[in-house]
Design an enzyme around this catalytic site. Structure first.
Site, PDB file in Angstrom:
ATOM      1  CD  GLU A 167      -3.096  -0.918   2.142  1.00 21.58           C
ATOM      2  OE1 GLU A 167      -3.190  -0.260   3.004  1.00 21.58           O
ATOM      3  OE2 GLU A 167      -4.196  -1.676   2.039  1.00 21.58           O
ATOM      4  CD  GLU A 352      -4.061  -5.776   3.491  1.00 22.00           C
ATOM      5  OE1 GLU A 352      -5.127  -5.013   3.942  1.00 22.00           O
ATOM      6  OE2 GLU A 352      -2.716  -5.628   3.359  1.00 22.00           O
TER       7      GLU A 352
HETATM    8  C1  FCB Z   1      -4.617  -1.866   5.352  1.00 16.35           C
HETATM    9  C2  FCB Z   1      -3.382  -2.328   5.830  1.00 16.35           C
HETATM   10  C3  FCB Z   1      -3.544  -3.569   6.813  1.00 16.35           C
HETATM   11  C4  FCB Z   1      -4.898  -3.279   7.788  1.00 16.35           C
HETATM   12  C5  FCB Z   1      -5.926  -3.075   6.749  1.00 16.35           C
HETATM   13  C6  FCB Z   1      -7.324  -2.876   7.681  1.00 16.35           C
HETATM   14  O1  FCB Z   1      -4.667  -0.599   4.680  1.00 16.35           O
HETATM   15  O2  FCB Z   1      -2.573  -3.156   4.823  1.00 16.35           O
HETATM   16  O3  FCB Z   1      -2.247  -3.362   7.363  1.00 16.35           O
HETATM   17  O4  FCB Z   1      -4.591  -2.240   8.737  1.00 16.35           O
HETATM   18  O5  FCB Z   1      -6.006  -2.156   6.123  1.00 16.35           O
END
Ligand code: FCB
Length: 441
Positions: A167, A352
């Site tokens: 990210e 994610e």
């Molecule tokens: C993302 C991150 C992870 C976690 C999620 C909820 O931005 O990569 O570490 O905090 O969000």
């Protein structure tokens, strides 16, 4: 309608994700200090000033945690290797105990028949390098490539895939412009530098690892669907500007070697001199793309603030514990957009996706049915994106465990496994059991 494994292509990987600082316990095993320790120790930054010193104590409980993945019928595990654990001062002396830990961890993942998906940077900038400016300092690119080389020499023979950065928007914008994450800067010059150097670090690491013959290199980008607050030209521009900063800057940098004009409109005067010459290095070919997706935001023009002159408007959809709207359509949109506009047939992984919920253990169970619905709706969106031509090869739920949710401390629970932060006891939630049933063979 529930999902089953057979709704997806035969080789599709189902996994769960975590990150080092959020679960391991940075107080153990000779790990060095990082900028999150001091950010958390500064009043007002983190809920209850909590830090990752103990977290889920995964450093000691990792075998039980890996067993949860096998019992949950997963195929893969996404984890990160902490820079500060491997190199306590960021460069120079190596912490042998740290390398040994990751060595054991990767063997443990493989012994359980899981594929190890490694992330090199999930936000532990070692304090000694933060002192030198961290991501605002151009030298960070070779410091990071050196770290990438050291950890890869130890475990690169056994990992299935490596992501350089997790990210970059959070690393650069959220942390140097909005100030919500470490190092907590709110400065457009620092932000412009971090926006560029985070990709330069990515490029330098890819170059180094390719030179070592390391296969399957990628990056994990986060995306946030941008909706204009109205169809006024000013709101449309506000939304397009946020889309350029959040959703286009990084993918266009790495796939086209350019940055979007709508973002350069504000950042160009603050960019490091000669940035254009780095773009070839930044846009080296990759083997896969990771997409993190959680929500959307609604953007309006904010005439009284400097560039980017936007503000968020609260949306009407049901929200998670984070206050984030639940919008699975956005995941479908980004997966198909990535394939269509940027990466073609390159493998894409949803690295994610998940939600926070105020879960409680009642009589030994956690009834997080809202999370089951969230998860299955996003898996359906992924399935539709595949049907419409996106080459999505896997889906990792965030997160395996409730953990240290950065500025929110231990308050926001994203896990499919509940963690009691007093006793460290793990309790698989209803969503974990539902997913295990869906994934059973
Ligand atoms: C993302 C991150 C992870 C976690 C999620 C909820 O931005 O990569 O570490 O905090 O969000």
């Amino acid at each position: 309608m529930k999902i089953t494994r057979t709704d997806f292509p035969e080789d599709f990987l189902f996994g769960a994700a975590t990150a080092a600082y959020q679960i391991e316990g940075s107080g153990f095993g000779g790990c060095g200090p990082c900028h999150w320790d001091t950010f958390a120790a500064t009043p007002g930054n983190v809920v209850r000033a909590e830090d990752g010193a103990v977290a889920c104590d995964h450093y000691h409980l990792w075998e039980d945690d890996l067993d949860l993945l096998t019992q949950g019928n997963f195929d893969a595990y996404r984890f990160s290797t902490s820079w500060a654990r491997v190199l306590p001062e960021g460069r120079g002396p190596v912490n042998a105990e740290g390398l040994d830990f990751y060595d054991r961890l990767v063997d443990g993942i493989l012994e359980r028949g899981l594929k190890p998906f490694q992330t090199l940077y999930h936000w532990e900038m070692p304090s000694a390098l933060a002192d030198l400016g961290g991501w605002t300092n151009r030298d960070v690119a070779h410091w990071f490539a050196d770290f990438a080389e050291i950890i890869t020499r130890r475990i690169g023979d056994r990992v299935a895939a490596i992501a350089t950065i997790n990210e970059p928007w959070c690393v650069a914008w959220l942390s140097h412009f909005l100030g919500h994450h470490a190092p907590g800067l709110r400065d457009i010059r620092a932000a412009a530098r971090a926006m560029h150097h985070v990709l330069l670090g990515h490029g330098a690491a890819v170059e180094r690892l390719r030179g070592m013959g390391q296969p399957n290199l990628g990056i994990v980008l986060n995306f946030d669907h941008c909706t204009p607050a109205s169809d006024n030209a000013a709101d449309m521009l506000a939304s397009a500007t946020q889309d350029a900063i959040f959703n286009r800057w990084f993918i266009e940098g790495i796939t086209k070697g350019t940055y979007p004009d709508e973002a350069l409109a504000g950042l160009a005067p603050h960019m490091p001199v000669g940035w254009e010459e780095d773009m070839v290095r930044i846009s080296q070919p990759l083997d896969w793309l990771g997409v993190n997706y959680y929500t959307r935001h609604i953007h309006a023009f904010a005439p009284d603030t400097p560039w980017p002159s936007t503000r968020d408007v609260v949306g009407p959809l049901p929200k998670t514990q984070m206050g984030w709207e639940i919008y699975p359509e956005g995941l479908y949109g980004f997966l198909t957009r990535m394939a269509r506009d940027y990466v073609g047939d390159l493998p894409i992984y949803v690295t994610e996706n998940g939600m926070a919920n105020a879960d409680e253990v009642i009589n030994g169970a956690v009834n997080d049915h809202v999370r089951e619905d969230f998860l299955f709706a996003h898996l359906r969106a992924t399935e539709r994106a595949i049907a419409d031509g996106a080459n999505v090869k896997g889906f990792f739920y965030w997160s395996l465990l409730d953990n240290y949710e950065w500025a929110f401390g231990y308050e926001k629970r994203f896990g499919i496994v509940h963690v009691d932060f007093e006793t460290l006891q793990r309790t698989p939630k209803a969503s974990y059991h539902a997913l295990a049933r869906a994934l059973s063979r």
